[in-house]
Design a protein around this motif. Structure first.
Motif, PDB file in Angstrom:
ATOM      1  N   LEU A  74       0.827  -1.204   0.000  1.00 28.30           N
ATOM      2  CA  LEU A  74       0.000   0.000   0.000  1.00 28.30           C
ATOM      3  C   LEU A  74       0.865   1.258   0.000  1.00 28.30           C
ATOM      4  O   LEU A  74       0.539   2.249  -0.664  1.00 28.30           O
ATOM      5  CB  LEU A  74      -0.942  -0.002   1.203  1.00 28.30           C
ATOM      6  CG  LEU A  74      -2.156  -0.920   1.118  1.00 28.30           C
ATOM      7  CD1 LEU A  74      -2.925  -0.912   2.431  1.00 28.30           C
ATOM      8  CD2 LEU A  74      -3.079  -0.514  -0.032  1.00 28.30           C
ATOM      9  N   THR A 123       3.821   1.471  -1.315  1.00 30.54           N
ATOM     10  CA  THR A 123       4.335   1.562  -2.679  1.00 30.54           C
ATOM     11  C   THR A 123       3.296   2.182  -3.600  1.00 30.54           C
ATOM     12  O   THR A 123       3.606   3.029  -4.447  1.00 30.54           O
ATOM     13  CB  THR A 123       4.734   0.167  -3.196  1.00 30.54           C
ATOM     14  OG1 THR A 123       5.706  -0.400  -2.314  1.00 30.54           O
ATOM     15  CG2 THR A 123       5.310   0.248  -4.601  1.00 30.54           C
ATOM     16  N   ARG A 124       2.058   1.750  -3.434  1.00 29.87           N
ATOM     17  CA  ARG A 124       0.966   2.290  -4.242  1.00 29.87           C
ATOM     18  C   ARG A 124       0.789   3.785  -3.992  1.00 29.87           C
ATOM     19  O   ARG A 124       0.626   4.580  -4.931  1.00 29.87           O
ATOM     20  CB  ARG A 124      -0.324   1.532  -3.909  1.00 29.87           C
ATOM     21  CG  ARG A 124      -1.626   2.177  -4.359  1.00 29.87           C
ATOM     22  CD  ARG A 124      -1.723   2.242  -5.877  1.00 29.87           C
ATOM     23  NE  ARG A 124      -2.845   3.083  -6.278  1.00 29.87           N
ATOM     24  CZ  ARG A 124      -4.035   2.609  -6.661  1.00 29.87           C
ATOM     25  NH1 ARG A 124      -4.251   1.313  -6.676  1.00 29.87           N
ATOM     26  NH2 ARG A 124      -4.981   3.437  -7.024  1.00 29.87           N
ATOM     27  N   HIS A 178       3.535   5.771  -5.612  1.00 29.54           N
ATOM     28  CA  HIS A 178       3.345   5.823  -7.066  1.00 29.54           C
ATOM     29  C   HIS A 178       2.305   6.871  -7.435  1.00 29.54           C
ATOM     30  O   HIS A 178       2.489   7.653  -8.386  1.00 29.54           O
ATOM     31  CB  HIS A 178       2.905   4.445  -7.566  1.00 29.54           C
ATOM     32  CG  HIS A 178       2.595   4.413  -9.034  1.00 29.54           C
ATOM     33  ND1 HIS A 178       1.326   4.668  -9.529  1.00 29.54           N
ATOM     34  CD2 HIS A 178       3.389   4.177 -10.106  1.00 29.54           C
ATOM     35  CE1 HIS A 178       1.353   4.589 -10.842  1.00 29.54           C
ATOM     36  NE2 HIS A 178       2.578   4.285 -11.226  1.00 29.54           N
ATOM     37  N   ASP A 179       1.191   6.924  -6.693  1.00 28.95           N
ATOM     38  CA  ASP A 179       0.119   7.867  -6.999  1.00 28.95           C
ATOM     39  C   ASP A 179       0.549   9.317  -6.821  1.00 28.95           C
ATOM     40  O   ASP A 179       0.067  10.211  -7.524  1.00 28.95           O
ATOM     41  CB  ASP A 179      -1.103   7.582  -6.113  1.00 28.95           C
ATOM     42  CG  ASP A 179      -1.877   6.359  -6.574  1.00 28.95           C
ATOM     43  OD1 ASP A 179      -1.499   5.777  -7.612  1.00 28.95           O
ATOM     44  OD2 ASP A 179      -2.851   5.980  -5.907  1.00 28.95           O
ATOM     45  N   GLU A 196     -10.399   0.715 -11.155  1.00 26.48           N
ATOM     46  CA  GLU A 196      -9.338  -0.199 -11.551  1.00 26.48           C
ATOM     47  C   GLU A 196      -9.867  -1.476 -12.205  1.00 26.48           C
ATOM     48  O   GLU A 196      -9.107  -2.211 -12.823  1.00 26.48           O
ATOM     49  CB  GLU A 196      -8.464  -0.522 -10.342  1.00 26.48           C
ATOM     50  CG  GLU A 196      -7.786   0.711  -9.789  1.00 26.48           C
ATOM     51  CD  GLU A 196      -6.579   0.403  -8.934  1.00 26.48           C
ATOM     52  OE1 GLU A 196      -6.340  -0.786  -8.658  1.00 26.48           O
ATOM     53  OE2 GLU A 196      -5.875   1.350  -8.571  1.00 26.48           O
ATOM     54  N   PRO A 232       1.778  -4.157  -6.180  1.00 26.93           N
ATOM     55  CA  PRO A 232       1.310  -2.780  -6.009  1.00 26.93           C
ATOM     56  C   PRO A 232       0.145  -2.428  -6.927  1.00 26.93           C
ATOM     57  O   PRO A 232      -0.635  -1.528  -6.624  1.00 26.93           O
ATOM     58  CB  PRO A 232       2.556  -1.950  -6.344  1.00 26.93           C
ATOM     59  CG  PRO A 232       3.706  -2.833  -5.992  1.00 26.93           C
ATOM     60  CD  PRO A 232       3.255  -4.210  -6.362  1.00 26.93           C
ATOM     61  N   HIS A 233      -0.007  -3.149  -8.043  1.00 27.13           N
ATOM     62  CA  HIS A 233      -1.097  -2.880  -8.981  1.00 27.13           C
ATOM     63  C   HIS A 233      -2.415  -3.514  -8.538  1.00 27.13           C
ATOM     64  O   HIS A 233      -3.486  -3.089  -8.978  1.00 27.13           O
ATOM     65  CB  HIS A 233      -0.732  -3.395 -10.375  1.00 27.13           C
ATOM     66  CG  HIS A 233       0.458  -2.729 -10.977  1.00 27.13           C
ATOM     67  ND1 HIS A 233       0.467  -1.407 -11.351  1.00 27.13           N
ATOM     68  CD2 HIS A 233       1.700  -3.196 -11.250  1.00 27.13           C
ATOM     69  CE1 HIS A 233       1.651  -1.083 -11.845  1.00 27.13           C
ATOM     70  NE2 HIS A 233       2.420  -2.144 -11.786  1.00 27.13           N
ATOM     71  N   THR A 234      -2.351  -4.524  -7.689  1.00 27.77           N
ATOM     72  CA  THR A 234      -3.575  -5.216  -7.269  1.00 27.77           C
ATOM     73  C   THR A 234      -3.856  -5.087  -5.776  1.00 27.77           C
ATOM     74  O   THR A 234      -4.900  -5.537  -5.309  1.00 27.77           O
ATOM     75  CB  THR A 234      -3.494  -6.715  -7.615  1.00 27.77           C
ATOM     76  OG1 THR A 234      -2.368  -7.308  -6.935  1.00 27.77           O
ATOM     77  CG2 THR A 234      -3.348  -6.920  -9.108  1.00 27.77           C
ATOM     78  N   GLN A 252      -4.743  -2.606  -3.946  1.00 27.92           N
ATOM     79  CA  GLN A 252      -5.921  -1.835  -3.543  1.00 27.92           C
ATOM     80  C   GLN A 252      -7.187  -2.676  -3.642  1.00 27.92           C
ATOM     81  O   GLN A 252      -8.061  -2.602  -2.777  1.00 27.92           O
ATOM     82  CB  GLN A 252      -6.048  -0.574  -4.412  1.00 27.92           C
ATOM     83  CG  GLN A 252      -7.081   0.427  -3.915  1.00 27.92           C
ATOM     84  CD  GLN A 252      -8.500   0.065  -4.282  1.00 27.92           C
ATOM     85  OE1 GLN A 252      -8.745  -0.457  -5.368  1.00 27.92           O
ATOM     86  NE2 GLN A 252      -9.450   0.343  -3.398  1.00 27.92           N
TER      87      GLN A 252
END
Length: 219
Positions: free
Chosen positions: A11, A13-14, A17-18, A131, A184-186, A188
């Motif tokens: 999270l 990392t996510r 990134h955002d 997403e 990190p892409h999944t 959330q």
């Protein structure tokens, strides 16, 4: 279930990134100016202002989605503006999706059921809805309650002429026999599932010719 520490790392990392884009743009603008104030022209000021504004809009929304739920949570009446600001901050050249929001009274059963957790649930459900299908052109939020049952739905409407298809990696978070490797892409989507299930609800999604619908049900 995947260990809490790994989820926390993913999270973070996510989040980084955002926020990296607008924060990096502010940093680049400041670096461009340096100590020479004569370089502060209209274009540079516009870059700094726009990037700082985007970072603020994103941060306000992401704080609701991933922060600690409690007495400081926003009311349902405040959320539509926060969500619209987030959609603006994340929009591409073709513009961001529009948001359709229910009347305040429709949220009463939902808030009564979940209390302070309500803002975090709806924030994550909106992110989940986005997403599920990248070609989002509009988001429709619906809330229904009858007796002890509550349903919250987010409809991701696709661009005209596009085929509605749920991203496989998101679909597998809910329906694969075993939870796939979380990235990190999944993370959330997985985070949303954990929140809803921890609160005694059920998360589901479906696609039709107009888009994708993600629902959280209680009761």
């Amino acid at each position: 279930m995947i260990e809490d520490l790994k989820i926390a790392h993913l999270l973070c990392t996510r989040l980084c990134h955002d926020l990296a884009g607008p924060v990096g743009a502010v940093s680049a603008g400041v670096e461009l100016i340096g100590s020479d104030l004569s370089l502060v022209d209209e274009e540079t000021l516009s870059l700094l202002s726009g990037s700082a504004d985007a970072a603020g809009r994103k941060l306000k929304f992401l704080r609701l989605a991933f922060g600690w739920s409690g007495s400081g949570a926003a009311s349902m009446g405040d959320l539509s503006g926060i969500f619209e600001d987030y959609l603006i901050a994340t929009s591409g050249p073709s513009g961001g999706p529009t948001l359709s929001w229910p009347d305040q009274g429709q949220f009463q059963p939902f808030v009564a059921k979940l209390g302070d957790e309500a803002t975090q649930v709806i924030s994550n459900l909106i992110l989940f809805g986005i997403e599920c299908m990248p070609s989002c052109r509009s988001l429709v939020v619906e809330c229904k309650g009858q007796g002890g049952s509550v349903e919250l739905a987010v409809k991701n409407r696709t661009a005209e002429g596009r085929i509605s298809k749920v991203r496989d990696v998101v679909h597998d978070i809910l329906y694969a026999p075993e939870v796939p490797e979380i990235t990190p892409h999944t993370v959330q989507a997985y985070h949303t599932r954990l929140i809803v299930e921890r609160l005694g609800g059920h998360l589901s999604l479906d696609a039709d010719e107009t888009g994708v619908v993600v629902k959280a049900n209680w009761g």
